[in-house]
Enzyme design. Structure first.
Site, short mmCIF file in Angstrom:
data_model
loop_
_atom_site.label_atom_id
_atom_site.label_comp_id
_atom_site.label_asym_id
_atom_site.label_seq_id
_atom_site.Cartn_x
_atom_site.Cartn_y
_atom_site.Cartn_z
N LYS A 1 0.84 -1.20 0.00
CA LYS A 1 0.00 0.00 0.00
C LYS A 1 0.88 1.25 0.00
O LYS A 1 1.93 1.25 0.64
CB LYS A 1 -0.87 0.02 1.27
CG LYS A 1 -2.06 -0.88 1.23
CD LYS A 1 -2.92 -0.70 2.48
CE LYS A 1 -4.07 -1.69 2.51
NZ LYS A 1 -5.06 -1.51 1.44
N ARG B 1 -10.52 -11.22 0.98
CA ARG B 1 -11.40 -12.20 0.31
C ARG B 1 -10.78 -13.59 0.32
O ARG B 1 -11.48 -14.59 0.30
CB ARG B 1 -11.73 -11.71 -1.10
CG ARG B 1 -10.55 -11.58 -2.01
CD ARG B 1 -10.84 -10.75 -3.26
NE ARG B 1 -10.90 -9.31 -2.96
CZ ARG B 1 -11.19 -8.37 -3.86
NH1 ARG B 1 -11.46 -8.70 -5.10
NH2 ARG B 1 -11.21 -7.09 -3.51
N1 BES Z 1 -8.40 -3.66 3.79
C1 BES Z 1 -8.48 -3.20 2.46
C2 BES Z 1 -9.75 -2.41 2.17
C3 BES Z 1 -9.93 -1.09 2.88
C4 BES Z 1 -9.56 0.10 2.27
C5 BES Z 1 -10.50 -1.05 4.14
C6 BES Z 1 -9.77 1.31 2.92
C7 BES Z 1 -10.68 0.15 4.79
C8 BES Z 1 -10.34 1.32 4.19
C9 BES Z 1 -8.45 -4.39 1.48
O1 BES Z 1 -7.72 -5.48 1.89
C10 BES Z 1 -7.83 -3.87 0.23
O2 BES Z 1 -6.72 -3.46 0.28
N2 BES Z 1 -8.59 -3.90 -0.86
C11 BES Z 1 -8.13 -3.41 -2.10
C12 BES Z 1 -8.66 -4.34 -3.17
C13 BES Z 1 -8.05 -4.11 -4.52
C14 BES Z 1 -6.58 -4.51 -4.52
C15 BES Z 1 -8.82 -4.91 -5.53
C16 BES Z 1 -8.68 -2.01 -2.30
O3 BES Z 1 -9.78 -1.73 -1.87
O4 BES Z 1 -7.96 -1.18 -2.86
ZN ZN Z 2 -5.64 -5.34 1.42
#
Ligand code: BES
Ligand code: ZN
Ligand code: ZN
Length: 470
Positions: free
Chosen positions: A243, A317
């Site tokens: 991230k 997921r």
């Molecule tokens: N934990 C995150 C989602 C999230 C984002 C929760 C902001 C709370 C606040 C999840 O694991 C994630 O990183 N999802 C990605 C998915 C993408 C790579 C398809 C996302 O939402 O960017």
């Molecule tokens: Zn994630």
């Protein structure tokens, strides 16, 4: 906060007065000077008179709850120690108690200076017509519910250094001991034996071993059986698909779904509701390192489905896939299976920070949960699956891909990924709740503080309570 129910008005340092429909009957002149008109979200403290006026707009459930929470924030800044609030005609007693408990929550674990002068525990007396059994029940239910919400807030606010999968299992153990629940905890050895390659891969680079936690509340003569499954990412760095710095902050909150599930079973068992509850948490830390799982890997989940990993940040997921398979294999004849996850940033983009996204194949059931949410004081909205988005998670080399080929509709495609792990006979029993928005907000909103809100607990307990009268 210490709460008392009383039947007769007593002299206290501070009286909290709820102003409904801008209907001000006393202290008119001074309140006019302060330009207080009793609108929602406004307060007027008259310290010399020992009065705190709080506007709540129309006398609706959540307006009362939020107004009382607002009053608590003012009360907390003063050195008044005892207050009184009237539940006129016993109306809105539940909302008043919830507003007090949720609004006075503070997270001070990491403050070195404890506020000495405000150290004394404050007391609030709630005036009701008569302290009789049905009033006491409403009062105690509200206390059990809000204590559970505040417990979840504590879990989620705790740093990843102090709260990792083993600690989450320890918290589950404490809940089990206090409420007489059955508890099973599994680790890597079990994941290997049961071919749970998805949950296993996500946690591999962490120095903290993953855990699958399974708590059971089994009352005699249970009317229904509900399975709850929660995403418990004690930290989500994104993994090798790392991230960006600004997006990593707050990812301690990625355990909110798993924490909510612990909060719900805690509340339901304390309330002794006649509903069997299974709470399953996938507690995992998503990190980087030489041992990390990679984009390009193909994982095999417990049900044998193969998953092409194209982004290690879509890890929730993967963990849920194996947890959902575990639940459907191990628990027989349940009525509903509900999962909770801070699953996608896309859900926050789509519906805003304050609202849960409800998904699934049973639209009627989804609508029912949405109604329960609104009644409980949480916001939720149904997001509908469709066959076009379903195609976007196809994989050329495996059964399914862990990300979509489009960046649009990300909350729904994540939900449809989970649907791949729901057995045909359970399709109509399943609900997916994306709580990425409301679980953690860096501002005060309604009766929620800065940080963790405990999202999911109130609407789920409302849903479970409603099953009793069905
Ligand atoms: N934990 C995150 C989602 C999230 C984002 C929760 C902001 C709370 C606040 C999840 O694991 C994630 O990183 N999802 C990605 C998915 C993408 C790579 C398809 C996302 O939402 O960017
Ligand atoms: Zn994630
Ligand atoms: Zn995540």
């Amino acid at each position: 906060m210490k709460l008392n129910l009383i039947e007769e008005k007593i002299e206290v340092e501070l009286e909290i007065i709820l102003v409904k429909n801008k209907n001000i009957t006393n202290d008119i002149e001074i309140l006019e000077k302060l330009d207080f008109q009793g609108e929602a979200d406004t307060t007027a403290l008259l310290p010399e008179l020992g009065k705190l006026y709080v506007g709540c707009g129309e006398p609706q459930s959540d307006n009362i709850r939020c107004a009382v929470a607002g009053a608590m924030r003012i009360f907390a800044t003063t050195n008044f120690n005892e207050a009184l609030i009237e539940a006129s005609n016993d109306e809105f007693l539940r909302e008043i108690v919830e507003g007090i408990e949720l609004g006075s929550y503070e997270f001070k674990k990491y403050k070195s200076k404890k506020d000495d002068k405000k150290k004394t525990k404050k007391t609030i007396n709630i005036l009701v017509s008569k302290v009789e059994p049905n009033i006491i029940e409403i009062f105690e239910d509200a206390i059990n519910l809000t204590n559970s919400v505040n417990m979840v807030r504590d879990f989620v606010n705790t740093t990843p250094e102090d709260f990792y999968p083993k600690i989450m299992a320890k918290k589950a153990k404490k809940i089990a001991t206090q409420n007489n629940l059955e508890l099973k905890i599994f680790g890597e050895k079990y994941f290997k034996e049961e071919n749970m390659g998805a949950i296993s891969a996500v946690g591999r680079a962490s120095r903290h071993d993953s855990r699958l936690i399974h708590l059971t509340y089994k009352p005699e003569n249970a009317l229904k059986k509900i399975v709850l499954v929660g995403k418990g990412l004690t930290y989500d760095s994104g993994g090798l698909s790392l991230k960006p710095a600004d997006f990593m902050v707050t990812m301690k909150a990625d355990k909110s779904g798993g924490s909510a599930v612990l909060g719900i079973i805690n509340a339901v068992s304390k309330m002794k509701l006649p509903i069997e509850i299974h709470a399953i948490v996938g507690a995992v830390e998503n990190m980087i390192g030489g041992d990390a799982y990679k984009p390009d890997d193909v994982l095999v989940a417990r049900n044998g489905k193969t998953i092409e990993v194209r982004n290690t940040d879509a890890e929730g997921r993967l963990v849920l896939a194996d947890c959902l398979c575990y639940a459907q294999d191990e628990i027989k004849d349940f009525d509903y299976i509900i999962d909770y996850a801070t699953l996608t940033g896309a859900c926050v983009v789509g519906v805003g920070h304050y609202t849960t996204g409800i998904m699934g194949n049973n639209i009627e059931l989804n609508n029912k949960l949405q109604e329960c949410a609104l009644r409980s004081g949480e916001l939720a909205t149904v997001l509908h699956f469709n066959k076009y988005l379903k195609k976007t998670i196809k994989s050329k080399i495996a059964d399914i891909c862990n990300i979509s080929n489009t960046r649009y509709g990300g909350a729904i495609t994540a939900g449809m990924f989970l649907d791949e792990f729901i057995k045909d006979e359970n399709k109509q029993k399943w609900i997916h709740c994306d709580i990425a928005g409301p679980a953690y907000v860096e501002e005060v909103w309604g009766c929620n503080p800065h940080g963790a809100s405990g999202a999911g607990v109130r609407f789920s307990v409302e849903f479970i309570k409603n099953l009793i009268s069905e």
